[in-house]
Design a protein around this motif. Structure first.
Motif, PDB file in Angstrom:
ATOM      1  N   GLU A 212       0.821  -1.203   0.000  1.00 55.84           N
ATOM      2  CA  GLU A 212       0.000   0.000   0.000  1.00 55.84           C
ATOM      3  C   GLU A 212       0.855   1.254   0.000  1.00 55.84           C
ATOM      4  N   VAL A 213       0.191   2.390  -0.254  1.00 56.99           N
ATOM      5  CA  VAL A 213       0.794   3.696   0.012  1.00 56.99           C
ATOM      6  C   VAL A 213      -0.208   4.468   0.864  1.00 56.99           C
ATOM      7  N   GLN A 214       0.263   4.965   1.992  1.00 56.94           N
ATOM      8  CA  GLN A 214      -0.594   5.744   2.873  1.00 56.94           C
ATOM      9  C   GLN A 214      -0.239   7.224   2.741  1.00 56.94           C
ATOM     10  N   VAL A 215      -1.262   8.053   2.762  1.00 59.50           N
ATOM     11  CA  VAL A 215      -1.108   9.499   2.600  1.00 59.50           C
ATOM     12  C   VAL A 215      -1.648  10.181   3.852  1.00 59.50           C
ATOM     13  N   SER A 216      -0.829  11.016   4.463  1.00 63.27           N
ATOM     14  CA  SER A 216      -1.280  11.736   5.653  1.00 63.27           C
ATOM     15  C   SER A 216      -1.651  13.169   5.281  1.00 63.27           C
ATOM     16  N   LEU A 217      -2.695  13.655   5.910  1.00 63.13           N
ATOM     17  CA  LEU A 217      -3.128  15.044   5.744  1.00 63.13           C
ATOM     18  C   LEU A 217      -3.208  15.687   7.115  1.00 63.13           C
ATOM     19  N   SER A 218      -2.631  16.878   7.235  1.00 61.90           N
ATOM     20  CA  SER A 218      -2.721  17.652   8.471  1.00 61.90           C
ATOM     21  C   SER A 218      -2.925  19.112   8.095  1.00 61.90           C
ATOM     22  N   VAL A 219      -3.959  19.728   8.668  1.00 59.31           N
ATOM     23  CA  VAL A 219      -4.203  21.147   8.421  1.00 59.31           C
ATOM     24  C   VAL A 219      -4.290  21.868   9.754  1.00 59.31           C
ATOM     25  N   ALA A 220      -3.861  23.117   9.774  1.00 65.43           N
ATOM     26  CA  ALA A 220      -3.891  23.917  11.002  1.00 65.43           C
ATOM     27  C   ALA A 220      -4.379  25.319  10.684  1.00 65.43           C
TER      28      ALA A 220
END
Length: 406
Positions: A212-220
């Motif tokens: 798999e490929v995992q994608v992280s998203l973080s917004v502030a």
């Protein structure tokens, strides 16, 4: 908040024990909206522990230290912290009282646990390993035991709630999500999401994990409403870019996502495995409640068992070989007839390191799929160790079923 993790112990630096505690902590802190800028692993050397502590406190908003809090002579974290941060060891009578109340033979060694750096606050006075918090120059430093189960319990039940309220209303509102994909390489996903990365309020990361490929998203953002609005916009763009390659988010596994689909469509699945040796079935049966949609699996490694258990024709095996599209189709078809499952998947391949040929090198895998009375097979070419090829094959097989029933 921006933090650092320091793991202490010779058992980690010598490789006797894998440092799973830091990985767990980093993952949980990320999901809680925190950013880990550095992770260190240090042996039981007071000078090095002290240097790492001072450096971390000087540049991070919080520090997490694990290991070296026990009663033996090589547990030196508290002593190192007391020396490096100029906080003399101080006796905590409440801890000492609990130790003396225990029916242990040698209390003298255990009494060491009651001496903590000056100003330390016990995190869990009722726990076997209490852990403690030391606020140094306005930076919270959490000291947790090195035993994974004890550290994980303190982290989730005590540390994360304390960090959540540390800055009160002054902290930015953060939203995070982890997207899980199959079928796209890391570079392709990166190209699809480059435009999103141009927004400085948005952080995107890419992590290959097995097949798999995992994608992280973080917004502030400064406020909750603004953060939620930005998060929903970014989430929509990511989902559109990943399309059918996205199977789930956060803690959802591929087997769980597949199970939810099969439940929804009232379908059952069975697996015929050769090169994966039961790995597909293991992934599925790790999901609670899978008996509602998983009929079972057959590991037919030899040609003899392919014939006896799955009804694969001996002539088919002779003409095409066990690792072939026709045999993968026959395995899936034979299992469908014997199991009565609505969908069946089969794997046959060369996991290596030996057994490959010029025509069928190591990593050659065929995945067979039977559904609604028809069978088909697809060729996959994987690279890596035997375990990696098996893992990628199992992932590809589960994903093939997911796409077929979507």
């Amino acid at each position: 908040m921006i933090g650092e993790i320091i793991a202490v112990g010779d058992e980690l630096t010598t490789g006797r024990i894998v440092n799973t505690t830091s990985a767990f902590a980093a993952r949980q802190l990320f999901l809680a909206g925190h950013s880990i800028q550095a992770m260190q692993t240090i042996g039981d050397a007071p000078k090095l522990i002290g240097e790492a502590l001072k450096r971390a406190v000087s540049r991070a908003e919080f520090v997490l230290v694990t290991g070296g809090l026990g009663p033996t002579s090589d547990d030196l974290t508290n002593e190192a912290a007391a020396e490096a941060l100029d906080r003399p060891s101080t006796l905590h009578p409440e801890i000492l009282e609990k130790i003396r109340a225990q029916p242990w033979a040698d209390l003298s060694a255990l009494e060491k646990l009651a001496w903590l750096p000056e100003g330390a606050e016990v995190l869990n006075a009722d726990g076997r390993m209490a852990g403690h918090l030391l606020v140094h120059e306005a930076v919270p430093v959490f000291f947790l035991p090195g035993v994974p189960s004890q550290a994980e319990k303190l982290l989730t039940e005590t540390v994360l709630p304390r960090l959540a309220g540390w800055l009160g209303g002054r902290r930015s509102a953060v939203r995070t999500r982890l997207y899980k994909t199959v079928g796209l390489c890391e570079c392709e996903i990166n190209q699809r999401l480059l435009a999103l990365e141009s927004d400085r309020r948005v952080s995107v990361g890419y992590y290959p994990v097995g097949g798999e490929v995992q994608v992280s998203l973080s917004v502030a953002e400064a406020g909750e409403a603004a953060a939620e609005s930005l998060f929903q916009e970014a989430d929509g763009r990511i989902r559109a870019a990943l399309d059918r390659h996205l199977y789930g988010t956060d803690k959802t596994s591929l087997a769980q996502a597949l199970g939810m689909l099969l439940r929804e469509k009232k379908l059952t699945l069975a697996a015929a495995e050769s090169c994966t040796g039961g790995l597909i079935s293991a992934k599925i049966t790790a999901v609670p409640g899978c008996s509602a949609w998983f009929a079972g699996g057959v590991v037919a490694y030899s040609n003899h068992l392919k014939e006896c258990l799955l009804g694969v024709d001996a002539e088919l095996l002779r003409q095409h070989g066990a690792v072939s599209g026709p045999v993968a189709e026959a395995m899936a078809t034979g299992l469908a007839r014997r199991s009565g499952a609505d969908v069946t998947v089969a794997t046959t391949g060369i996991a290596g390191p030996d057994g490959g040929t010029a025509d069928k090198p190591t990593g050659t895998v065929y995945i067979g799929l039977w559904q609604q009375g028809a069978a088909r097979a697809c060729l996959q070419c994987f690279c890596g160790s035997r375990h990696e090829i098996q893992e990628m094959t199992a992932t590809a097989a589960l994903d093939a079923v997911r796409r077929a029933v979507c």
